[in-house]
Design an enzyme around this catalytic site. Structure first.
Site, PDB file in Angstrom:
ATOM      1  N   ASP A 182     -12.636  57.162  38.900  1.00 64.48           N
ATOM      2  CA  ASP A 182     -13.498  56.100  38.379  1.00 64.48           C
ATOM      3  C   ASP A 182     -14.754  56.009  39.236  1.00 64.48           C
ATOM      4  O   ASP A 182     -15.785  56.634  38.937  1.00 64.48           O
ATOM      5  CB  ASP A 182     -12.729  54.780  38.361  1.00 64.48           C
ATOM      6  CG  ASP A 182     -13.527  53.639  37.751  1.00 64.48           C
ATOM      7  OD1 ASP A 182     -14.693  53.850  37.368  1.00 64.48           O
ATOM      8  OD2 ASP A 182     -13.006  52.517  37.670  1.00 64.48           O
ATOM      9  N   LYS A 230     -17.922  55.112  32.458  1.00 68.15           N
ATOM     10  CA  LYS A 230     -18.567  53.796  32.392  1.00 68.15           C
ATOM     11  C   LYS A 230     -20.070  54.014  32.247  1.00 68.15           C
ATOM     12  O   LYS A 230     -20.764  54.251  33.238  1.00 68.15           O
ATOM     13  CB  LYS A 230     -18.270  52.980  33.646  1.00 68.15           C
ATOM     14  CG  LYS A 230     -16.835  52.524  33.752  1.00 68.15           C
ATOM     15  CD  LYS A 230     -16.587  51.706  35.002  1.00 68.15           C
ATOM     16  CE  LYS A 230     -15.154  51.190  35.035  1.00 68.15           C
ATOM     17  NZ  LYS A 230     -14.831  50.529  36.326  1.00 68.15           N
ATOM     18  N   GLU A 234      -5.920  54.489  38.536  1.00 65.14           N
ATOM     19  CA  GLU A 234      -7.360  54.709  38.717  1.00 65.14           C
ATOM     20  C   GLU A 234      -7.727  54.591  40.189  1.00 65.14           C
ATOM     21  O   GLU A 234      -7.317  53.646  40.871  1.00 65.14           O
ATOM     22  CB  GLU A 234      -8.158  53.688  37.905  1.00 65.14           C
ATOM     23  CG  GLU A 234      -7.981  53.817  36.408  1.00 65.14           C
ATOM     24  CD  GLU A 234      -8.822  52.808  35.636  1.00 65.14           C
ATOM     25  OE1 GLU A 234      -9.871  52.381  36.162  1.00 65.14           O
ATOM     26  OE2 GLU A 234      -8.412  52.435  34.524  1.00 65.14           O
ATOM     27  N   LYS A 282      -4.868  45.407  37.605  1.00 63.24           N
ATOM     28  CA  LYS A 282      -5.596  45.563  38.856  1.00 63.24           C
ATOM     29  C   LYS A 282      -4.600  45.343  39.994  1.00 63.24           C
ATOM     30  O   LYS A 282      -3.886  44.342  40.031  1.00 63.24           O
ATOM     31  CB  LYS A 282      -6.714  44.522  38.954  1.00 63.24           C
ATOM     32  CG  LYS A 282      -7.831  44.695  37.932  1.00 63.24           C
ATOM     33  CD  LYS A 282      -8.854  45.687  38.419  1.00 63.24           C
ATOM     34  CE  LYS A 282     -10.103  45.687  37.550  1.00 63.24           C
ATOM     35  NZ  LYS A 282     -11.116  46.650  38.029  1.00 63.24           N
TER      36      LYS A 282
END
Length: 348
Positions: A236, A260, A211, A155
């Protein structure tokens, strides 16, 4: 009978993202019980991402399923019933679909009866590195490497970019791109103006992909960034609430998308995205969305339906101090399912 329950999940540590620091996340569970069979599903709406998110989602979840009076007679009817829940409430749709799949399989936690669910095969996953102080990020990296991961996802976007570059550079001095795959996730932290220069610098470190470099909803800017072909981009947040998967994929033309299920409205909706991606030649992988092990079990089994060799984003099961047991385990960068482990039921 349909029951609902909320459960606050407590993080082991302060989990940093570009949208803030997480210490707790509430999940909502639905249990279907009829004729001696039980179906269990999880909704995990996320602040800043899930359109249905509220401080307490239980009343909205209750309202969403209040019109459902009868369960479908056949599994083939699940999709139609799930779609009676509004499109703008994707995690509720996903939870209801989970519960119905579990109910029809009647095998206590089998949502998709495949080799992964039966414990015959495993799935490669990436090791997730959360934002935080440079020391904290280095500690996480060392732990993941010691655990045998061959793919790390960092991240980025919350601490100083120069510090993030330094941390990634350190990894590359010890591991080449053939030895270790590095993905980064900006969660929309870059502006369209500074994104190209930052992607150039990341590309020099042999990054696999990034992402969501800029915030979702900027199709033209994202398309132009992808067209520069500096560093492979994975969409994403861009997918959330997009009603026409093929139109989005054809417009932006990103090389990757992230699936997701909890944010896209469930497994049927996720399969629609996968089919659209394969039609236009876009690659994909599946990730969890901070569910407990109950939701993670369902997402992992769904992933087991496909022969996708890329590392998946399914390593979130160890995030919480008060998670549920369901037989999932991680060994050397792979996730496994033990079908003989009895699932913990929060309604019990």
């Amino acid at each position: 009978m349909i029951q609902l329950l909320s459960h606050p999940l407590q993080f082991h540590f302060e989990a940093g993202t570009s949208r803030g620091v997480l210490t707790q996340k509430t999940s909502y569970f639905i249990q279907i019980e009829q004729d001696g069979k039980i179906g269990l599903g999880e909704a995990g709406p996320l602040r800043g991402l899930s359109p249905e998110f509220e401080k307490d989602c239980l009343p909205a979840f209750q309202k969403a399923i209040s019109t459902i009076k009868h369960l479908p007679e056949n599994p083939e009817d699940i999709d139609a019933l799930v779609k009676t829940i509004p499109f703008e409430q994707p995690s509720f749709r996903a939870a209801f679909e989970m519960a119905l799949l579990d109910y029809f399989h009647a095998k206590d936690g089998v949502y998709f009866d495949n080799s992964f669910a039966r414990g015959v095969s495993s799935l490669p996953i990436n090791g997730l590195i959360w934002m935080g102080s440079p020391e904290f990020m280095r500690q996480q990296i060392a732990e993941k490497l010691a655990e045998g991961y061959s793919c790390l996802k960092l991240k980025i976007g919350a601490i100083d970019f120069e510090q993030e570059m330094e941390i990634i550079s350190e990894i590359r001095t010890h591991f080449s791109s053939t030895e270790l795959t590095i993905r980064v996730d900006a969660n929309g932290a870059f502006s369209p103006q500074d994104a190209p220069s930052k992607l150039e610098r990341l590309a020099h470190l042999d990054i696999h992909s990034i992402e969501q470099p800029i915030q979702a909803g900027q199709w033209k800017a994202m398309r132009e960034l992808c067209a520069l072909n500096i560093l492979p981009i994975a969409l994403d947040e861009e997918l959330i609430q997009a009603k026409d998967p093929q139109a989005l994929l054809e417009s932006i033309q990103a090389p990757y998308i992230i699936i997701k299920p909890s944010l896209l409205g469930g497994f049927g909706a996720s399969n629609t995205w996968i089919q659209a991606a394969e039609t236009v030649g876009t690659h994909w992988w599946i990730t969890s969305a901070l569910e407990s092990n109950i939701g993670l079990q369902a997402v992992a089994q769904f992933t087991g339906e496909y022969r996708n060799p890329l590392p998946q984003g399914l390593g979130t099961g160890k995030l919480y101090t008060n998670n549920f047991d369901c037989g999932l385990s991680i060994q050397k960068g792979h996730i496994y399912s033990n079908p003989h482990t009895k699932r913990t039921n929060p309604f019990a």
